[in-house]
Design a protein around this motif. Sequence first.
Motif, PDB file in Angstrom:
ATOM      1  N   ILE A 239      -7.182  15.946  60.671  1.00  0.00           N
ATOM      2  CA  ILE A 239      -7.699  15.435  61.944  1.00  0.00           C
ATOM      3  C   ILE A 239      -7.835  16.546  62.986  1.00  0.00           C
ATOM      4  N   CYS A 240      -7.159  17.684  62.754  1.00  0.00           N
ATOM      5  CA  CYS A 240      -7.200  18.804  63.696  1.00  0.00           C
ATOM      6  C   CYS A 240      -8.195  19.899  63.302  1.00  0.00           C
ATOM      7  N   VAL A 241      -8.891  19.737  62.191  1.00  0.00           N
ATOM      8  CA  VAL A 241      -9.909  20.723  61.789  1.00  0.00           C
ATOM      9  C   VAL A 241     -10.933  20.868  62.925  1.00  0.00           C
ATOM     10  N   PRO A 242     -11.286  22.082  63.327  1.00  0.00           N
ATOM     11  CA  PRO A 242     -12.167  22.271  64.486  1.00  0.00           C
ATOM     12  C   PRO A 242     -13.477  21.487  64.435  1.00  0.00           C
ATOM     13  N   SER A 243     -14.049  21.324  63.263  1.00  0.00           N
ATOM     14  CA  SER A 243     -15.311  20.589  63.167  1.00  0.00           C
ATOM     15  C   SER A 243     -15.169  19.142  63.596  1.00  0.00           C
ATOM     16  N   TRP A 244     -13.952  18.577  63.459  1.00  0.00           N
ATOM     17  CA  TRP A 244     -13.730  17.170  63.837  1.00  0.00           C
ATOM     18  C   TRP A 244     -13.335  17.033  65.305  1.00  0.00           C
ATOM     19  N   ARG A 245     -13.443  18.124  66.056  1.00  0.00           N
ATOM     20  CA  ARG A 245     -13.215  18.058  67.508  1.00  0.00           C
ATOM     21  C   ARG A 245     -14.540  17.835  68.243  1.00  0.00           C
ATOM     22  N   PHE A 246     -15.642  18.000  67.558  1.00  0.00           N
ATOM     23  CA  PHE A 246     -16.976  17.694  68.072  1.00  0.00           C
ATOM     24  C   PHE A 246     -17.233  18.343  69.429  1.00  0.00           C
ATOM     25  N   GLY A 247     -16.908  19.643  69.491  1.00  0.00           N
ATOM     26  CA  GLY A 247     -17.201  20.419  70.691  1.00  0.00           C
ATOM     27  C   GLY A 247     -16.039  20.525  71.657  1.00  0.00           C
ATOM     28  N   ASN A 248     -15.093  19.606  71.620  1.00  0.00           N
ATOM     29  CA  ASN A 248     -13.917  19.673  72.500  1.00  0.00           C
ATOM     30  C   ASN A 248     -12.853  20.538  71.843  1.00  0.00           C
ATOM     31  N   ASP A 250     -10.680  22.641  72.697  1.00  0.00           N
ATOM     32  CA  ASP A 250      -9.331  22.793  73.241  1.00  0.00           C
ATOM     33  C   ASP A 250      -8.483  21.536  73.094  1.00  0.00           C
ATOM     34  N   MET A 251      -9.038  20.499  72.472  1.00  0.00           N
ATOM     35  CA  MET A 251      -8.298  19.267  72.208  1.00  0.00           C
ATOM     36  C   MET A 251      -8.210  19.115  70.695  1.00  0.00           C
ATOM     37  N   PRO A 252      -7.183  19.713  70.058  1.00  0.00           N
ATOM     38  CA  PRO A 252      -7.166  19.832  68.598  1.00  0.00           C
ATOM     39  C   PRO A 252      -7.215  18.511  67.838  1.00  0.00           C
TER      40      PRO A 252
END
Length: 332
Positions: A239-248, A250-252
């Motif tokens: 759930i913390c993979v950068p691609s699943w942050r969708f641009g945010n 800094d919110m891991p």
Amino acid sequence: MTDVLSQIGSFSRHVLKTELKSAGQLSGGASQETWLFETQDGAKYILRRPPGGVAPTLDEPSDAFGSRHLSSAQEADILTSVHARGIEVPEVVHVFEEGEALYPSYVMRFVAGETIARKILRDPEYDVIRPQLAAQCGEAIAKIHSIGLNDLPELGTSDAAGEVRRYGDILARHGHPHPVFELALKWLRDNLPAPRPKCLVHGDFRNGNLIISPEKGLAAIIDWELTHFGDPMEDLGWICVPSWRFGNIDMPVGGFGDREAFYTAYEKAGGIVDRDSARFWEILGTLKWGVMCIIMIGLFESGVDRSVERAAIGRRTSETEIDLLRMLDGEN
């Protein structure tokens, strides 16, 4: 499509004992078809089935990545077990048996809410609930991990060493040089976590597979076809993979929260966080998504799938390489 609509109508009349009001296939879902239908009494349901209603054979991988998805019956069994413990998943109301028109598939109750990550992260109606989502996710996944394996259907098993080996083999077969991926693989091989007691792992726990309500937040966890037994830190990392942050960036946690809120809620619900292991799975998850992107462009170039989506996702390989360099250098 006409046949499916007719079969849903027949199911509604004979099993639900009410007439069908409306039905249609939803967009999205590369590995499963999803149909929404409403009956005359106002109830809404979801039909889940394999593409074309044809399940893969036992010796055939279920997707281009070599993954073996659960059968519809297995997925329904898992959902039923999880729902019985009060965890946020849809309720299964019927599983079709061999010989029935809609076999292999199952029906579950519709859960209202949003799954499109960018809407969840940006639309004003989610502003109030968004800060609570990381903690809600931590609590929910801890409950899932706490279910006794003896109380669950038999599932496949996956571990860190096996996943590193598998994606290293896929990269080697691809044949094109990706030095960043090779560097990440070396780091992963050198930093394998100690084996942990196995638990029920969702396998694709991330923003996009969560139904979010503006009123209550986490309404349901969906898309259980990759569920298996394994290391609980796999779900905490994915759930913390950068691609699943969708641009945010800094919110891991899914682009909506920080790790400490997520971890704290997980521990309060009975889970034990190994932060080094969770970080390992986060880096492994980033590598996995990068290799998946390579496969996507291969599908496009070979003509197997000429959709714009495949080509666009394939271009994201470079994003994961940048993410991996940052992560290996100790960045968030």
